[in-house]
Every structure is written in C-alpha cells, then in structure tokens.
Scaffold this active site. Structure first.
Site, PDB file in Angstrom:
ATOM      1  N   ASP A  82      18.648 -56.173  16.768  1.00  0.00           N
ATOM      2  CA  ASP A  82      17.213 -56.237  17.050  1.00  0.00           C
ATOM      3  C   ASP A  82      16.948 -57.519  17.829  1.00  0.00           C
ATOM      4  O   ASP A  82      17.170 -58.614  17.313  1.00  0.00           O
ATOM      5  CB  ASP A  82      16.465 -56.246  15.704  1.00  0.00           C
ATOM      6  N   ILE A  83      16.484 -57.410  19.052  1.00  0.00           N
ATOM      7  CA  ILE A  83      16.300 -58.620  19.868  1.00  0.00           C
ATOM      8  C   ILE A  83      15.216 -59.535  19.305  1.00  0.00           C
ATOM      9  O   ILE A  83      15.153 -60.708  19.654  1.00  0.00           O
ATOM     10  CB  ILE A  83      16.013 -58.304  21.360  1.00  0.00           C
TER      11      ILE A  83
ATOM     12  N   ASN B 199      15.664 -54.732  29.042  1.00  0.00           N
ATOM     13  CA  ASN B 199      14.907 -53.473  29.049  1.00  0.00           C
ATOM     14  C   ASN B 199      14.241 -53.184  27.712  1.00  0.00           C
ATOM     15  O   ASN B 199      13.207 -52.513  27.664  1.00  0.00           O
ATOM     16  CB  ASN B 199      15.860 -52.334  29.428  1.00  0.00           C
TER      17      ASN B 199
ATOM     18  N   SER C 271       6.365 -54.080  33.350  1.00  0.00           N
ATOM     19  CA  SER C 271       5.526 -52.874  33.411  1.00  0.00           C
ATOM     20  C   SER C 271       4.470 -53.104  34.481  1.00  0.00           C
ATOM     21  O   SER C 271       4.126 -54.260  34.779  1.00  0.00           O
ATOM     22  CB  SER C 271       4.827 -52.647  32.065  1.00  0.00           C
TER      23      SER C 271
ATOM     24  N   TYR D 104      -0.171 -54.777  24.559  1.00  0.00           N
ATOM     25  CA  TYR D 104       1.001 -54.462  25.391  1.00  0.00           C
ATOM     26  C   TYR D 104       0.875 -55.156  26.750  1.00  0.00           C
ATOM     27  O   TYR D 104       1.828 -55.773  27.235  1.00  0.00           O
ATOM     28  CB  TYR D 104       1.100 -52.947  25.557  1.00  0.00           C
TER      29      TYR D 104
ATOM     30  N   LYS E 212       3.473 -57.910  28.461  1.00  0.00           N
ATOM     31  CA  LYS E 212       4.185 -57.657  29.707  1.00  0.00           C
ATOM     32  C   LYS E 212       3.832 -58.696  30.773  1.00  0.00           C
ATOM     33  O   LYS E 212       4.668 -59.039  31.621  1.00  0.00           O
ATOM     34  CB  LYS E 212       3.904 -56.233  30.193  1.00  0.00           C
TER      35      LYS E 212
ATOM     36  N   THR F  11       9.450 -40.648  29.348  1.00  0.00           N
ATOM     37  CA  THR F  11      10.441 -41.004  28.309  1.00  0.00           C
ATOM     38  C   THR F  11       9.790 -40.762  26.944  1.00  0.00           C
ATOM     39  O   THR F  11       8.617 -40.387  26.848  1.00  0.00           O
ATOM     40  CB  THR F  11      10.847 -42.492  28.387  1.00  0.00           C
TER      41      THR F  11
HETATM   42  P1  NAI Z   1      12.018 -45.975  24.846  1.00  0.00           P
HETATM   43  O1  NAI Z   1      11.198 -46.211  23.623  1.00  0.00           O
HETATM   44  O2  NAI Z   1      12.461 -44.587  25.144  1.00  0.00           O
HETATM   45  O3  NAI Z   1      13.314 -46.893  24.807  1.00  0.00           O
HETATM   46  C1  NAI Z   1      13.257 -48.224  24.392  1.00  0.00           C
HETATM   47  C2  NAI Z   1      14.555 -48.565  23.687  1.00  0.00           C
HETATM   48  O4  NAI Z   1      14.479 -49.936  23.292  1.00  0.00           O
HETATM   49  C3  NAI Z   1      14.763 -47.729  22.412  1.00  0.00           C
HETATM   50  O5  NAI Z   1      16.077 -47.209  22.376  1.00  0.00           O
HETATM   51  C4  NAI Z   1      14.503 -48.719  21.304  1.00  0.00           C
HETATM   52  O6  NAI Z   1      15.244 -48.436  20.126  1.00  0.00           O
HETATM   53  C5  NAI Z   1      14.933 -50.020  21.951  1.00  0.00           C
HETATM   54  N1  NAI Z   1      14.307 -51.169  21.298  1.00  0.00           N
HETATM   55  C6  NAI Z   1      13.006 -51.317  20.960  1.00  0.00           C
HETATM   56  N2  NAI Z   1      12.816 -52.473  20.342  1.00  0.00           N
HETATM   57  C7  NAI Z   1      14.033 -53.091  20.298  1.00  0.00           C
HETATM   58  C8  NAI Z   1      14.468 -54.308  19.751  1.00  0.00           C
HETATM   59  N3  NAI Z   1      13.620 -55.126  19.113  1.00  0.00           N
HETATM   60  N4  NAI Z   1      15.772 -54.648  19.871  1.00  0.00           N
HETATM   61  C9  NAI Z   1      16.638 -53.806  20.494  1.00  0.00           C
HETATM   62  N5  NAI Z   1      16.274 -52.617  21.019  1.00  0.00           N
HETATM   63  C10 NAI Z   1      14.983 -52.263  20.901  1.00  0.00           C
HETATM   64  O7  NAI Z   1      11.166 -46.585  26.044  1.00  0.00           O
HETATM   65  P2  NAI Z   1      11.368 -46.531  27.635  1.00  0.00           P
HETATM   66  O8  NAI Z   1      10.258 -45.759  28.186  1.00  0.00           O
HETATM   67  O9  NAI Z   1      12.758 -46.182  27.980  1.00  0.00           O
HETATM   68  O10 NAI Z   1      11.069 -48.076  27.979  1.00  0.00           O
HETATM   69  C11 NAI Z   1      12.057 -49.025  28.328  1.00  0.00           C
HETATM   70  C12 NAI Z   1      11.337 -50.272  28.837  1.00  0.00           C
HETATM   71  O11 NAI Z   1      10.537 -49.936  29.958  1.00  0.00           O
HETATM   72  C13 NAI Z   1      10.393 -50.907  27.822  1.00  0.00           C
HETATM   73  O12 NAI Z   1      10.460 -52.316  27.923  1.00  0.00           O
HETATM   74  C14 NAI Z   1       9.027 -50.409  28.255  1.00  0.00           C
HETATM   75  O13 NAI Z   1       7.992 -51.268  27.849  1.00  0.00           O
HETATM   76  C15 NAI Z   1       9.207 -50.391  29.762  1.00  0.00           C
HETATM   77  N6  NAI Z   1       8.269 -49.526  30.453  1.00  0.00           N
HETATM   78  C16 NAI Z   1       8.227 -48.170  30.197  1.00  0.00           C
HETATM   79  C17 NAI Z   1       7.321 -47.365  30.871  1.00  0.00           C
HETATM   80  C18 NAI Z   1       7.219 -45.895  30.657  1.00  0.00           C
HETATM   81  O14 NAI Z   1       6.296 -45.281  31.232  1.00  0.00           O
HETATM   82  N7  NAI Z   1       8.088 -45.266  29.875  1.00  0.00           N
HETATM   83  C19 NAI Z   1       6.398 -47.942  31.876  1.00  0.00           C
HETATM   84  C20 NAI Z   1       6.530 -49.357  32.043  1.00  0.00           C
HETATM   85  C21 NAI Z   1       7.444 -50.102  31.366  1.00  0.00           C
END
Ligand code: NAI
Length: 260
Positions: A63-64, A90, A151, A164, A168, A199
């Site tokens: 957990d980061i 990410n 983001s 959020y 960001k 996602t």
């Molecule tokens: P997601 O929820 O599908 O994947 C995020 C991953 O990060 C998950 O596998 C989760 O278990 C992991 N995670 C969460 N907290 C963590 C922690 N404390 N330590 C380690 N791992 C952790 O989300 P998605 O959509 O793939 O997002 C990835 C990144 O992109 C995020 O930072 C999100 O804020 C950003 N983002 C996503 C957008 C979207 O529309 N899906 C738009 C803009 C930014």
C-alpha cells in the site's frame, strides 16, 4: 535478474490504466515490476500479459499510503531486476464522497491526500534517492524517467469530487518539483492527465460520462481507453521525446481546451 533489459516500476498496476502501462512498457522492452495494494487474479493476468509481450513481470504487494512499508517495497523492486530506469506513479484512489463539496467530511480528503499525494510523494522520494545512488547501466539505458498519472482534474475543477481534484492538483505540482530536482541526475519527469477512461474507477459513473460522450461534450468525443494512456507512457519512458521534462500531457480527447 534480466541483466540487459530496462526495468520499470508501475504502482497500482494490477488492472486498468496501470495494466495498460505495464503492457506498453513491456512492448518497449522493459521488465516490469507491478506494485499494487491488492493481489488477485487480475494481478496474475497482468503478469501473464507482460510475459506474452516477451519481457518479465514481478508482482510486489504494498500500500503506497503505508510509508513504513516503503523501504521494503523499494528493496523488493530492486531485488526483482536490479536498477530501475522508469517509475510510473499510477496508483490512486477516487473520492468515496461524490456530492456537494460543502459536505465533504475530513476523512474523505485525508484518504485522498494519504494515497494520491503523501504516499506518492514519499515513495518517489525514496525511489529517486536510490536511482541517484545506483544508476541503471548507462550508456545502455540512458533514458531514465519518473512519470506521474494525475488527472484532467489537476486543472479542471469538478465541485462534485473536490477532494479528488485537490489531490490531483498536488500531483501536478509534485511533478514540476521533481522535474527541477532530478534534471541534474538525468531523470526526466513527466505528468499525464487522463480524461475519462473506461476502467473500474469510472464504472460507477458510467451513465453520467457516457451521456457526455454521446452529447459530444468534448472535441474527440469517445471514451478514453487505458491503452491511450499506456501508449503515451511508453513513448515517454522509451525516451522517444528528447529534451523534455516537467511537461504535462493531456490525454483526454481535447477535454481540457477552454472554449467560448
Ligand atoms: P483502478 O481503480 O482501476 O486502478 C487503480 C489501481 O491502483 C488498483 O489496482 C488499486 O488496487 C491500486 N491502488 C489504489 N490505491 C493503492 C495504494 N494505496 N497502494 C497501491 N495500489 C493502490 O483505476 P484506473 O482508472 O486504472 O486509475 C489509475 C490512475 O489513473 C489513478 O491514479 C486515477 O486517479 C488516474 N485517473 C483515472 C481516470 C479514469 O477515468 N479512469 C481519469 C484520470 C486519472
């Protein structure tokens, strides 16, 4: 240890955008360490996807937001394949409180700052120190980078998810600061601002965003795919854009453009 291949770390890499980033990096010849707080079948599939692209993947759970675990996490990353030449920040969480910002409880903002800002900042700090102390095998691997996935909400204000947005925006400044600090060590720093990407994170607001896409609410009106972000990271990590650092890349179909 792979020896001759470049090595990348992708936080939050078990699914979604992180997985697509891992695949793109594998396509550019990186061995990839996947970090995630959760270890499940998704993580296993991501490792298999990396292997099918011809490089190696290793999973490091952590957990980061848990700063006490960072030392072990970075040690595990190094043990996997040796010196890292690309870190992709990410991992991130969305607000659990969608609604009037006048009612956001402190614990909601605290959680987002803990993961998105505090965890990301200090993990990057520890990684940067180690990258400086133990460079990858230059000149074989001259292009080193740290890439932040922030983001569109780093700059686009959405009052319904204000906490959020605040977190960001913090990452955007973090990226600029690390770009300044790490340039002398040959580490380029980039920020990517995704738009609306299909996602698990956006699954609970699918109807709202889908309506926006169908109403052509932004120039390239389609859902973003995780691969759109992955490909952009791949180009930056492979060093295909020379002489750039500290830039913010909007991968959002033009959503960020101000209009009259
Ligand atoms: P997601 O929820 O599908 O994947 C995020 C991953 O990060 C998950 O596998 C989760 O278990 C992991 N995670 C969460 N907290 C963590 C922690 N404390 N330590 C380690 N791992 C952790 O989300 P998605 O959509 O793939 O997002 C990835 C990144 O992109 C995020 O930072 C999100 O804020 C950003 N983002 C996503 C957008 C979207 O529309 N899906 C738009 C803009 C930014």
């Amino acid at each position: 240890m792979s020896g001759t291949r470049k090595v990348a770390l992708v936080t939050g890499g078990r699914r979604g955008i992180g997985r697509a980033i891992a695949y793109a990096l594998a396509g550019h010849g990186f061995d990839v360490v996947i970090n995630d707080a959760v270890r499940d079948q998704n993580a296993q599939e991501t490792l298999e996807g990396i292997a099918s692209r011809g490089t190696q993947g290793v999973f490091v759970q952590g957990d980061i937001a848990d700063l006490a675990a960072h030392e072990r996490l970075i040690a595990d990353v190094w043990d996997a394949f040796g010196p890292v030449s690309c870190m992709v920040n990410n991992a991130g969480v969305q607000t659990a409180f969608r609604g009037d910002m006048l009612n956001i409880p402190p614990e909601s903002l605290d959680r987002l700052l803990d993961v998105n800002v505090r965890g990301t900042f200090f993990l990057t700090q520890r990684m940067a120190r180690r990258m400086i102390a133990e460079p990858s095998d230059e000149p074989t691997h001259p292009d080193r980078s740290i890439i932040f996935i922030s983001s569109g909400n780093a700059v686009i204000a959405t009052p319904g998810q204000a906490d959020y947005c605040i977190s960001k925006a913090g990452i955007a400044m973090m990226s600029s600061l690390y770009a300044l600090r790490l340039a002398e060590h040959g580490i380029a720093v980039h920020e990517i601002r995704p738009g609306i990407i299909k996602t698990d994170m956006t699954a609970d607001v699918f109807d709202k965003y889908d309506g926006w896409v169908k109403a052509r609410g932004f120039p390239q009106a389609r859902w973003g795919e995780a691969e759109d972000i992955g490909r952009t990271v791949g180009v930056l990590a492979a060093g295909l854009l020379p002489y750039v650092t500290g830039g913010a890349y909007h991968v959002d179909g033009g959503m960020h453009i101000r209009r009259t």
